[in-house]
Design a protein around this motif. Sequence first.
Motif, PDB file in Angstrom:
ATOM      1  N   MET A   1       7.559 -12.212  -5.161  1.00 31.25           N
ATOM      2  CA  MET A   1       6.989 -11.081  -4.466  1.00 31.25           C
ATOM      3  C   MET A   1       5.780 -10.930  -5.106  1.00 31.25           C
ATOM      4  O   MET A   1       5.772 -10.953  -6.569  1.00 31.25           O
ATOM      5  N   ARG A   2       4.501 -10.738  -4.722  1.00 30.96           N
ATOM      6  CA  ARG A   2       3.438 -10.259  -5.499  1.00 30.96           C
ATOM      7  C   ARG A   2       2.933  -8.921  -5.040  1.00 30.96           C
ATOM      8  O   ARG A   2       2.821  -8.624  -3.701  1.00 30.96           O
ATOM      9  N   ASN A   3       2.485  -8.171  -6.023  1.00 32.58           N
ATOM     10  CA  ASN A   3       1.942  -7.012  -5.910  1.00 32.58           C
ATOM     11  C   ASN A   3       0.401  -6.877  -5.501  1.00 32.58           C
ATOM     12  O   ASN A   3      -0.448  -6.956  -6.263  1.00 32.58           O
ATOM     13  N   LYS A   4       0.110  -6.665  -4.145  1.00 35.22           N
ATOM     14  CA  LYS A   4      -1.222  -6.919  -3.646  1.00 35.22           C
ATOM     15  C   LYS A   4      -2.020  -5.813  -4.234  1.00 35.22           C
ATOM     16  O   LYS A   4      -3.456  -6.071  -4.202  1.00 35.22           O
ATOM     17  N   LEU A   5      -1.870  -4.792  -4.390  1.00 36.52           N
ATOM     18  CA  LEU A   5      -2.676  -3.829  -5.066  1.00 36.52           C
ATOM     19  C   LEU A   5      -2.897  -3.334  -6.596  1.00 36.52           C
ATOM     20  O   LEU A   5      -3.436  -2.873  -7.174  1.00 36.52           O
ATOM     21  N   GLY A   6      -1.800  -4.316  -7.344  1.00 31.69           N
ATOM     22  CA  GLY A   6      -2.296  -4.517  -8.578  1.00 31.69           C
ATOM     23  C   GLY A   6      -1.892  -3.101  -9.268  1.00 31.69           C
ATOM     24  O   GLY A   6      -2.072  -2.930 -10.419  1.00 31.69           O
ATOM     25  N   ILE A   7      -0.769  -2.544  -8.711  1.00 33.01           N
ATOM     26  CA  ILE A   7      -0.277  -1.248  -9.225  1.00 33.01           C
ATOM     27  C   ILE A   7       0.669  -1.720 -10.501  1.00 33.01           C
ATOM     28  O   ILE A   7       1.398  -2.565 -10.289  1.00 33.01           O
ATOM     29  N   TRP A  50       6.626  -0.784   6.425  1.00 25.99           N
ATOM     30  CA  TRP A  50       6.500  -0.146   5.123  1.00 25.99           C
ATOM     31  C   TRP A  50       6.057  -0.457   4.029  1.00 25.99           C
ATOM     32  O   TRP A  50       5.122   0.106   3.323  1.00 25.99           O
ATOM     33  N   LEU A  51       6.175  -1.705   3.621  1.00 31.02           N
ATOM     34  CA  LEU A  51       5.811  -2.290   2.292  1.00 31.02           C
ATOM     35  C   LEU A  51       4.859  -3.558   2.370  1.00 31.02           C
ATOM     36  O   LEU A  51       4.543  -4.395   1.659  1.00 31.02           O
ATOM     37  N   GLY A  52       4.564  -4.037   3.722  1.00 29.26           N
ATOM     38  CA  GLY A  52       3.921  -5.159   3.957  1.00 29.26           C
ATOM     39  C   GLY A  52       2.214  -4.950   3.572  1.00 29.26           C
ATOM     40  O   GLY A  52       1.815  -6.071   2.985  1.00 29.26           O
TER      41      GLY A  52
END
Length: 60
Positions: A1-7, A50-52
């Motif tokens: 799983m990769r955090n696309k927003l870099g949070i 929701w989280l896509g």
Amino acid sequence: MRNKLGIQSVDDMNGLELRLLHQLYEEVLIKRLPDRPLTVEDLKSWHRRWLGNVFDWASH
């Protein structure tokens, strides 16, 4: 799983997830709840909605 927003902050991620869940709740359960039994595909679709935009799942 990769955090696309870099949070990176847990609090920031929790806040974003809660806001997105509220938006999904409003859209799906209040405005467009299907007039039929819910399916696993419904749930999977809602989860992607929701989280896509936040995560990439390599297996999906």
